[in-house]
Motif scaffolding. Structure first.
Motif, PDB file in Angstrom:
ATOM      1  N   PRO A   1      13.203  60.737-159.818  1.00  0.00           N
ATOM      2  CA  PRO A   1      14.360  61.468-160.124  1.00  0.00           C
ATOM      3  C   PRO A   1      14.094  62.702-160.875  1.00  0.00           C
ATOM      4  CG  PRO A   1      14.032  59.657-161.581  1.00  0.00           C
ATOM      5  CD  PRO A   1      13.018  59.500-160.676  1.00  0.00           C
ATOM      6  N   ARG A   2      12.895  62.993-161.307  1.00  0.00           N
ATOM      7  CA  ARG A   2      12.463  64.371-161.879  1.00  0.00           C
ATOM      8  C   ARG A   2      10.956  64.557-161.787  1.00  0.00           C
ATOM      9  NH1 ARG A   2      12.353  61.340-166.116  1.00  0.00           N
ATOM     10  NH2 ARG A   2      11.067  61.768-167.880  1.00  0.00           N
ATOM     11  N   ALA A   3      10.463  65.647-161.833  1.00  0.00           N
ATOM     12  CA  ALA A   3       9.146  66.009-161.671  1.00  0.00           C
ATOM     13  C   ALA A   3       8.250  65.209-162.936  1.00  0.00           C
ATOM     14  CB  ALA A   3       8.572  67.438-162.127  1.00  0.00           C
ATOM     15  N   ASP A   4       7.380  64.717-162.442  1.00  0.00           N
ATOM     16  CA  ASP A   4       6.407  63.991-163.419  1.00  0.00           C
ATOM     17  C   ASP A   4       6.904  62.634-164.066  1.00  0.00           C
ATOM     18  OD1 ASP A   4       4.335  66.018-162.868  1.00  0.00           O
ATOM     19  OD2 ASP A   4       4.941  67.138-164.364  1.00  0.00           O
ATOM     20  N   ALA A   5       7.625  62.193-163.411  1.00  0.00           N
ATOM     21  CA  ALA A   5       8.291  60.916-163.717  1.00  0.00           C
ATOM     22  C   ALA A   5       7.691  59.644-162.867  1.00  0.00           C
ATOM     23  CB  ALA A   5      10.062  60.767-163.877  1.00  0.00           C
ATOM     24  N   GLY A   6       7.875  58.458-163.362  1.00  0.00           N
ATOM     25  CA  GLY A   6       7.230  57.524-162.614  1.00  0.00           C
ATOM     26  C   GLY A   6       5.922  56.931-163.104  1.00  0.00           C
ATOM     27  N   ASP A   7       5.486  55.786-162.354  1.00  0.00           N
ATOM     28  CA  ASP A   7       4.388  55.230-162.688  1.00  0.00           C
ATOM     29  C   ASP A   7       2.957  56.033-162.482  1.00  0.00           C
ATOM     30  OD1 ASP A   7       5.874  52.959-163.230  1.00  0.00           O
ATOM     31  OD2 ASP A   7       5.290  52.133-161.420  1.00  0.00           O
ATOM     32  N   ILE A   8       2.051  55.733-163.343  1.00  0.00           N
ATOM     33  CA  ILE A   8       0.722  56.438-163.187  1.00  0.00           C
ATOM     34  C   ILE A   8      -0.304  55.720-162.473  1.00  0.00           C
ATOM     35  CG2 ILE A   8      -1.415  57.382-164.602  1.00  0.00           C
ATOM     36  CD1 ILE A   8       0.766  57.623-166.869  1.00  0.00           C
ATOM     37  N   VAL A   9      -0.890  56.137-161.448  1.00  0.00           N
ATOM     38  CA  VAL A   9      -1.879  55.317-160.716  1.00  0.00           C
ATOM     39  C   VAL A   9      -3.283  55.732-161.192  1.00  0.00           C
ATOM     40  CG1 VAL A   9      -2.952  55.515-158.349  1.00  0.00           C
ATOM     41  CG2 VAL A   9      -0.215  55.781-158.853  1.00  0.00           C
ATOM     42  N   ASP A  10      -3.536  57.124-161.590  1.00  0.00           N
ATOM     43  CA  ASP A  10      -4.660  57.491-162.346  1.00  0.00           C
ATOM     44  C   ASP A  10      -4.475  58.954-163.191  1.00  0.00           C
ATOM     45  OD1 ASP A  10      -7.431  57.948-162.913  1.00  0.00           O
ATOM     46  OD2 ASP A  10      -8.254  57.808-160.647  1.00  0.00           O
ATOM     47  N   GLN A  11      -5.325  58.947-163.933  1.00  0.00           N
ATOM     48  CA  GLN A  11      -5.164  60.424-164.630  1.00  0.00           C
ATOM     49  C   GLN A  11      -6.754  60.781-165.201  1.00  0.00           C
ATOM     50  OE1 GLN A  11      -2.622  59.543-167.856  1.00  0.00           O
ATOM     51  NE2 GLN A  11      -3.804  58.042-168.915  1.00  0.00           N
ATOM     52  N   GLU A  12      -6.930  62.068-165.804  1.00  0.00           N
ATOM     53  CA  GLU A  12      -8.223  62.366-166.143  1.00  0.00           C
ATOM     54  C   GLU A  12      -7.695  63.731-167.090  1.00  0.00           C
ATOM     55  OE1 GLU A  12     -11.579  64.956-163.860  1.00  0.00           O
ATOM     56  OE2 GLU A  12     -10.883  63.157-162.945  1.00  0.00           O
ATOM     57  N   ALA A  13      -8.403  63.562-168.319  1.00  0.00           N
ATOM     58  CA  ALA A  13      -8.161  64.558-169.233  1.00  0.00           C
ATOM     59  C   ALA A  13      -8.846  65.742-168.679  1.00  0.00           C
ATOM     60  CB  ALA A  13      -8.897  64.214-170.441  1.00  0.00           C
ATOM     61  N   VAL A  14      -8.096  66.942-169.135  1.00  0.00           N
ATOM     62  CA  VAL A  14      -8.646  68.293-168.884  1.00  0.00           C
ATOM     63  C   VAL A  14      -8.606  68.971-170.061  1.00  0.00           C
ATOM     64  CG1 VAL A  14      -8.163  70.342-167.503  1.00  0.00           C
ATOM     65  CG2 VAL A  14      -7.641  68.175-166.547  1.00  0.00           C
ATOM     66  N   PRO A  15     -10.108  69.541-170.398  1.00  0.00           N
ATOM     67  CA  PRO A  15     -10.184  70.184-171.609  1.00  0.00           C
ATOM     68  C   PRO A  15      -9.014  71.625-171.545  1.00  0.00           C
ATOM     69  CG  PRO A  15     -11.967  70.638-170.484  1.00  0.00           C
ATOM     70  CD  PRO A  15     -11.310  69.793-169.596  1.00  0.00           C
ATOM     71  N   ILE A  16      -8.687  72.172-172.731  1.00  0.00           N
ATOM     72  CA  ILE A  16      -7.932  73.401-172.911  1.00  0.00           C
ATOM     73  C   ILE A  16      -8.605  73.970-174.132  1.00  0.00           C
ATOM     74  CG2 ILE A  16      -5.621  74.546-173.224  1.00  0.00           C
ATOM     75  CD1 ILE A  16      -4.428  72.146-171.939  1.00  0.00           C
ATOM     76  N   GLY A  17      -9.184  74.967-174.251  1.00  0.00           N
ATOM     77  CA  GLY A  17      -9.839  75.869-175.101  1.00  0.00           C
ATOM     78  C   GLY A  17      -8.820  76.765-175.921  1.00  0.00           C
ATOM     79  N   ASP A  55       4.622  56.233-170.403  1.00  0.00           N
ATOM     80  CA  ASP A  55       4.880  56.118-171.553  1.00  0.00           C
ATOM     81  C   ASP A  55       5.909  57.368-171.939  1.00  0.00           C
ATOM     82  OD1 ASP A  55       6.085  56.069-174.352  1.00  0.00           O
ATOM     83  OD2 ASP A  55       3.887  55.586-175.146  1.00  0.00           O
ATOM     84  N   GLU A  56       7.199  57.311-171.493  1.00  0.00           N
ATOM     85  CA  GLU A  56       8.019  58.648-171.663  1.00  0.00           C
ATOM     86  C   GLU A  56       7.723  59.242-173.089  1.00  0.00           C
ATOM     87  OE1 GLU A  56       9.307  60.252-169.335  1.00  0.00           O
ATOM     88  OE2 GLU A  56       8.876  58.752-167.774  1.00  0.00           O
ATOM     89  N   SER A  57       7.407  58.682-174.030  1.00  0.00           N
ATOM     90  CA  SER A  57       7.391  59.180-175.529  1.00  0.00           C
ATOM     91  C   SER A  57       6.125  59.941-175.741  1.00  0.00           C
ATOM     92  CB  SER A  57       7.336  57.967-176.374  1.00  0.00           C
ATOM     93  OG  SER A  57       6.348  57.229-176.464  1.00  0.00           O
ATOM     94  N   GLN A  58       5.304  59.810-174.664  1.00  0.00           N
ATOM     95  CA  GLN A  58       3.871  60.455-174.799  1.00  0.00           C
ATOM     96  C   GLN A  58       4.089  61.674-173.611  1.00  0.00           C
ATOM     97  OE1 GLN A  58       1.420  59.723-176.960  1.00  0.00           O
ATOM     98  NE2 GLN A  58       2.891  58.657-177.860  1.00  0.00           N
ATOM     99  N   ALA A  59       4.910  61.658-172.889  1.00  0.00           N
ATOM    100  CA  ALA A  59       5.117  62.735-171.763  1.00  0.00           C
ATOM    101  C   ALA A  59       5.567  64.013-172.402  1.00  0.00           C
ATOM    102  CB  ALA A  59       6.080  62.416-170.545  1.00  0.00           C
ATOM    103  N   THR A  60       5.215  65.252-171.887  1.00  0.00           N
ATOM    104  CA  THR A  60       5.739  66.319-172.354  1.00  0.00           C
ATOM    105  C   THR A  60       6.428  67.213-171.297  1.00  0.00           C
ATOM    106  OG1 THR A  60       3.806  67.309-172.374  1.00  0.00           O
ATOM    107  CG2 THR A  60       4.294  66.729-174.408  1.00  0.00           C
ATOM    108  N   THR A  61       7.815  67.860-171.341  1.00  0.00           N
ATOM    109  CA  THR A  61       8.208  68.426-170.159  1.00  0.00           C
ATOM    110  C   THR A  61       8.854  69.599-170.989  1.00  0.00           C
ATOM    111  OG1 THR A  61      10.211  67.138-170.664  1.00  0.00           O
ATOM    112  CG2 THR A  61       8.908  66.279-168.969  1.00  0.00           C
ATOM    113  N   PHE A  62       9.045  70.638-169.991  1.00  0.00           N
ATOM    114  CA  PHE A  62       9.647  72.046-170.418  1.00  0.00           C
ATOM    115  C   PHE A  62      10.612  72.424-169.510  1.00  0.00           C
ATOM    116  CE2 PHE A  62       5.007  71.769-171.810  1.00  0.00           C
ATOM    117  CZ  PHE A  62       5.219  72.075-173.132  1.00  0.00           C
ATOM    118  N   PRO A  63      11.518  72.874-170.026  1.00  0.00           N
ATOM    119  CA  PRO A  63      12.818  73.566-169.256  1.00  0.00           C
ATOM    120  C   PRO A  63      12.370  74.432-168.217  1.00  0.00           C
ATOM    121  CG  PRO A  63      13.213  74.193-171.285  1.00  0.00           C
ATOM    122  CD  PRO A  63      12.112  73.462-171.284  1.00  0.00           C
ATOM    123  N   ARG A  64      13.091  74.814-167.086  1.00  0.00           N
ATOM    124  CA  ARG A  64      12.845  75.952-166.190  1.00  0.00           C
ATOM    125  C   ARG A  64      12.394  77.204-167.201  1.00  0.00           C
ATOM    126  NH1 ARG A  64      14.206  76.790-160.539  1.00  0.00           N
ATOM    127  NH2 ARG A  64      13.712  78.757-159.972  1.00  0.00           N
TER     128      ARG A  64
END
Length: 169
Positions: A1-17, A55-64
């Protein structure tokens, strides 16, 4: 129904300095996405990929994003201003301000260990060819590269030199 919603098949951490720009992070995310697809594409094609409910409580989204979102609010903390600049710098539209007398895009900043006590947010300070602006947390942010409207992008030291020439007139 919206971007980045739905089940997770895999994930990988990406460092941000602390000084990484959005494009640098995007490149890392792209590399991670390729690795994930290489790992999971066969399972996805067979329909056997494991799924984990997001877990939607852990997801971050931003408006356009709107152009006005790039306006620097000097009442914010120096870290918030720095994070805004690095999030919207090249190739994006950029962060902008009018504290230098005309609309000016700030393309790169640093976080010096320099307090801005007894100053007001948006107050400009120059010292030894360096350019600082006071933020709402009583700290300065250092402007490293900037671009005034209808001018070329330049190093802050060149801009400081131009300010000195203008002041002598």
């Amino acid at each position: 129904p919206r971007a980045d919603a739905g089940d997770i098949v895999d994930q990988e951490a990406v460092p941000i300095g602390p000084d990484d720009t959005a494009i640098e992070v995007q490149r890392r995310v792209t590399i991670a996405a390729v690795r994930i697809l290489e790992r999971r594409l066969p399972d996805l094609e067979r329909g056997t990929a494991g799924r984990l409910r997001q877990d939607e409580s852990q997801a971050t989204t931003f408006p356009r994003r709107r152009p006005e979102d790039g306006r620097i609010d000097w009442m914010k903390s120096s870290k918030q201003v720095h994070d805004l600049v690095r999030a919207v710098t090249h190739p994006y539209p950029g962060a902008f301000t009018d504290v230098f007398g005309a609309t000016t895009w700030v393309w790169k900043t640093g976080l010096p260990s320099l307090g801005a006590h007894d100053n007001f947010p948006g107050q400009v300070r120059t010292e030894s060819g360096r350019l600082f602006v006071a933020c709402g947390d009583d700290r300065y942010i250092e402007v490293l590269t900037l671009q005034r409207e209808a001018e070329e992008e330049m190093e802050a030291s060149r801009f400081v030199d131009l300010l000195k020439v203008a002041a002598r007139r």
